[in-house]
Structures are given as C-alpha cells and as structure tokens.
Design a protein around this motif. Structure first.
Motif, PDB file in Angstrom:
ATOM      1  N   GLY A 124       0.778  -1.228   0.000  1.00 19.86           N
ATOM      2  CA  GLY A 124       0.000   0.000   0.000  1.00 19.86           C
ATOM      3  C   GLY A 124       0.808   1.276   0.000  1.00 19.86           C
ATOM      4  O   GLY A 124       0.241   2.371  -0.002  1.00 19.86           O
ATOM      5  N   GLU A 125       2.148   1.151  -0.025  1.00 25.98           N
ATOM      6  CA  GLU A 125       2.986   2.344   0.114  1.00 25.98           C
ATOM      7  C   GLU A 125       3.996   2.495  -1.025  1.00 25.98           C
ATOM      8  O   GLU A 125       4.953   3.258  -0.902  1.00 25.98           O
ATOM      9  CB  GLU A 125       3.718   2.311   1.463  1.00 25.98           C
ATOM     10  N   ILE A 154      -5.510 -15.586  -2.453  1.00 27.61           N
ATOM     11  CA  ILE A 154      -6.453 -14.786  -1.664  1.00 27.61           C
ATOM     12  C   ILE A 154      -5.742 -13.533  -1.182  1.00 27.61           C
ATOM     13  O   ILE A 154      -4.573 -13.581  -0.788  1.00 27.61           O
ATOM     14  CB  ILE A 154      -6.988 -15.588  -0.462  1.00 27.61           C
ATOM     15  N   GLU A 155      -6.464 -12.420  -1.217  1.00 27.67           N
ATOM     16  CA  GLU A 155      -5.885 -11.139  -0.784  1.00 27.67           C
ATOM     17  C   GLU A 155      -6.950 -10.275  -0.138  1.00 27.67           C
ATOM     18  O   GLU A 155      -8.086 -10.211  -0.606  1.00 27.67           O
ATOM     19  CB  GLU A 155      -5.297 -10.402  -2.000  1.00 27.67           C
ATOM     20  N   ASP A 156      -6.587  -9.654   0.994  1.00 26.34           N
ATOM     21  CA  ASP A 156      -7.415  -8.603   1.589  1.00 26.34           C
ATOM     22  C   ASP A 156      -6.473  -7.590   2.215  1.00 26.34           C
ATOM     23  O   ASP A 156      -5.386  -7.955   2.692  1.00 26.34           O
ATOM     24  CB  ASP A 156      -8.369  -9.176   2.624  1.00 26.34           C
ATOM     25  N   HIS A 157      -6.860  -6.331   2.227  1.00 23.03           N
ATOM     26  CA  HIS A 157      -5.951  -5.308   2.713  1.00 23.03           C
ATOM     27  C   HIS A 157      -6.703  -4.112   3.286  1.00 23.03           C
ATOM     28  O   HIS A 157      -7.893  -3.926   3.036  1.00 23.03           O
ATOM     29  CB  HIS A 157      -5.029  -4.827   1.585  1.00 23.03           C
ATOM     30  N   HIS A 158      -5.974  -3.343   4.053  1.00 25.48           N
ATOM     31  CA  HIS A 158      -6.438  -2.044   4.526  1.00 25.48           C
ATOM     32  C   HIS A 158      -5.303  -1.055   4.270  1.00 25.48           C
ATOM     33  O   HIS A 158      -4.266  -1.118   4.907  1.00 25.48           O
ATOM     34  CB  HIS A 158      -6.762  -2.092   6.023  1.00 25.48           C
ATOM     35  N   TYR A 216      -2.813   5.833   9.893  1.00 29.50           N
ATOM     36  CA  TYR A 216      -1.429   5.589  10.336  1.00 29.50           C
ATOM     37  C   TYR A 216      -1.071   4.106  10.395  1.00 29.50           C
ATOM     38  O   TYR A 216      -0.219   3.701  11.175  1.00 29.50           O
ATOM     39  CB  TYR A 216      -1.161   6.253  11.697  1.00 29.50           C
ATOM     40  N   TRP A 217      -1.718   3.309   9.592  1.00 23.86           N
ATOM     41  CA  TRP A 217      -1.293   1.920   9.454  1.00 23.86           C
ATOM     42  C   TRP A 217      -1.827   1.337   8.157  1.00 23.86           C
ATOM     43  O   TRP A 217      -2.844   1.769   7.641  1.00 23.86           O
ATOM     44  CB  TRP A 217      -1.738   1.075  10.650  1.00 23.86           C
ATOM     45  N   ASN A 218      -1.089   0.357   7.643  1.00 22.61           N
ATOM     46  CA  ASN A 218      -1.502  -0.407   6.478  1.00 22.61           C
ATOM     47  C   ASN A 218      -1.375  -1.890   6.815  1.00 22.61           C
ATOM     48  O   ASN A 218      -0.450  -2.292   7.543  1.00 22.61           O
ATOM     49  CB  ASN A 218      -0.634  -0.091   5.255  1.00 22.61           C
ATOM     50  N   MET A 232      -6.920  -5.736   9.872  1.00 23.02           N
ATOM     51  CA  MET A 232      -7.522  -6.830   9.119  1.00 23.02           C
ATOM     52  C   MET A 232      -8.560  -7.558   9.963  1.00 23.02           C
ATOM     53  O   MET A 232      -8.255  -8.528  10.634  1.00 23.02           O
ATOM     54  CB  MET A 232      -6.457  -7.804   8.650  1.00 23.02           C
ATOM     55  N   TYR A 233      -9.785  -7.107   9.979  1.00 16.39           N
ATOM     56  CA  TYR A 233     -10.808  -7.664  10.853  1.00 16.39           C
ATOM     57  C   TYR A 233     -11.921  -8.326  10.055  1.00 16.39           C
ATOM     58  O   TYR A 233     -13.031  -7.822  10.004  1.00 16.39           O
ATOM     59  CB  TYR A 233     -11.383  -6.549  11.719  1.00 16.39           C
TER      60      TYR A 233
END
Length: 299
Positions: free
Chosen positions: A26-27, A156-160, A166-168, A280-281
């Motif tokens: 993500g960065e 499989i992929e999931d992300h925030h 202030y977090w990835n 990741m919830y």
C-alpha cells in the motif's frame, strides 16, 4: 565553501533498487515519490520504478478491476514482458503501477476443457468463502501445466491501505494442488504484514507454510472440500498468531520498551495502541488484532 558530494549513476541505481523494493504493502507510490525527491533523476526513477512496481504487484497480489471483475496480479498469471492475463474476462494487459493504469489490453484465448471447468467451480466455491470471511477480500484461481501435469493455484488477498489511520495491513495466501484422481496434496502459504507509523515505525511480518490432503471424488466435492480446507487452515493460523502474541507478552515488553539509541526516551505504546482501531478484521476474526488484544500483550 559549499562542498557537495556527487553520487554516481551506479550508486543511484543500487540505492533505488534496494530502497524501492522494500516498500510495504500500500505504500509503493509514496515510497517512489519520496525517493524521486532524493534522486532527482526522473528518467532513472521511471526506469526502475516500472521494474520495481511489477515486482511489488506480483509480491502482494495487487487487485485490479476489469469490467467489474477483480483480478489479482501474481507470478502465476504473468505472460512475460510485464503482461498479465485474466481467465474470467479472457483478456491480457499491462499495468502501469506508477500511473495506476491498464495498458495494451488484448484478447486472450482460454481453452474450455475439463480442467478449465474445474477451475471455475473451485473459484466460485473459494469466492463464497472469501466473501463471508473478509470485509473486502479478493481471490483468483489459475491453471498451470507443469511437466504435463495440471495444477490449480488459488490466491487470496485482503488489505487495509489508509494513510490517515497511520497503518496499512495485508493478508494474503496461496494454495496449489494437482488435478489427480482419488487424492491430492494441497500446499499452501499464509502471509500477514502490517505497518504502523504514528510516532513510531513498526513492521509486523508473519507467515506459515501448510500441507494437507484432499479426497477427489468429483468437481463439486473437490471445490467444496478445498474451500473448507482453506478455512480451517487459516482459522488455525489466526488462532496461533494471537496465542503466540500472548505467550510473548513479557519478551515483547523487554524488546519494544527499551531505550531508543538516539532520543533515549521511551515509546508511548499505550497512546499508539489507543489510536489503533483494527488490523484486518474479517467477520470471523482473521488477524484479529483489535485494540483489546494489542493492549493485552503490549501494556
């Protein structure tokens, strides 16, 4: 006098390769832009940015939307020359990560045989699992022939990714099994990465390799059995991660509460934890690092 050290092109190239490939999930674009300000060489940055961006996309299963369908980029659907294909839309394309743009889209033929039918059945079974357990998860199932043997590869992929929080965070897993009668071995790997960057730069990397077996009776049974196997293994992984954190409570206190070498001050972990909402919830608790859990093992 104003002395200025000139960095050689070779040293610049080495620095770009080393630094940009370390960009957390993500960065990448932020890392690229920051490094561009330091290097001050647009042509060189563009050259290595495209190369590193391709590696980044494949490493973290970057999802793309093509005609309403999510496609995960990986080593397994790469055709070469930074071109990828999607079995669902029957398209091949290039992706410019620096411009976030699909390019050179072409038709891509897919052979409709028994293995392709099985791939589609497994994909839909896996998609049901992902939609139930991940808030914004994506998945793909690909075919690959290795030494005249057919394999299915599921990703499989999931992300925030939200810098204002202030977090990835990223959850990804990969599963591969051969299309053989009666019994097949499933080999998988699960990977979690999180980066917290409010007042402190904290990286979390956890991974696990797993193996299991599946009975093969028919396509429907194999697809449902595979989805259930993935669910069970990922549940075990998530539970083990939380238990490990609890067991390491005392050790972590000693490590992360040490004096910092430069400021000689302590990290205010309680304040950081209070600002952390979630990592990741998914709905059934995957990577369930909620505030309460973090407080339990940090404070």
């Amino acid at each position: 006098k104003n002395f200025r050290h000139e960095v050689s092109k070779k040293d610049k190239e080495k620095a770009i390769r080393n630094l940009i490939t370390q960009a957390p999930p993500g960065e990448f674009i932020d890392s690229f832009n920051d490094l561009s300000l330091l290097v001050q060489d647009e042509k060189l940055m563009r050259q290595y940015g495209e190369w590193a961006g391709n590696k980044y996309c494949k490493k973290y299963f970057v999802p793309l939307n093509i005609d309403g369908h999510q496609v995960l980029l990986s080593h397994h659907n790469e055709l070469g020359d930074q071109r990828f294909f999607d079995s669902h839309t029957r398209l091949s394309f290039k992706f410019d990560v620096l411009q976030n743009q699909l390019k050179d889209i072409q038709s891509h033929g897919v052979l409709r045989n028994e293995a392709e039918c099985l791939r589609m059945v497994v994909f839909y079974a896996l998609k049901i699992y992902v939609s139930k357990h991940f808030p914004s998860g994506n998945c793909s199932v690909l075919r690959k022939t290795i030494r005249n043997k057919e394999f299915l590869i599921a990703c499989i992929e999931d992300h925030h990714y939200k810098a204002t929080d202030y977090w990835n965070g990223l959850w990804k897993s990969k599963w591969i099994f051969s299309i053989t009668p009666f019994l097949t071995q499933v080999i998988g790997s699960i990977y979690v990465k999180a980066h917290f960057f409010k007042q402190v730069n904290f990286h979390l990397d956890i991974s696990k390799d797993v193996q299991d077996y599946l009975d093969v009776v028919n396509q429907a049974q194999l697809a449902l059995g595979f989805a259930k196997l993935v669910e069970e293994q990922e549940n075990k992984f998530q539970t083990a991660v939380i238990e490990e954190f609890q067991d390491l409570q005392v050790s972590l206190k000693r490590i992360i509460r040490r004096d910092l070498p430069v400021t000689r001050t302590y990290i205010n972990w309680q304040r950081i934890v209070n600002d952390i909402k979630l990592v990741m919830y998914p709905r059934l608790g995957y990577v369930n690092y909620s505030k309460n859990v973090l407080c339990h093992w940090i404070t």
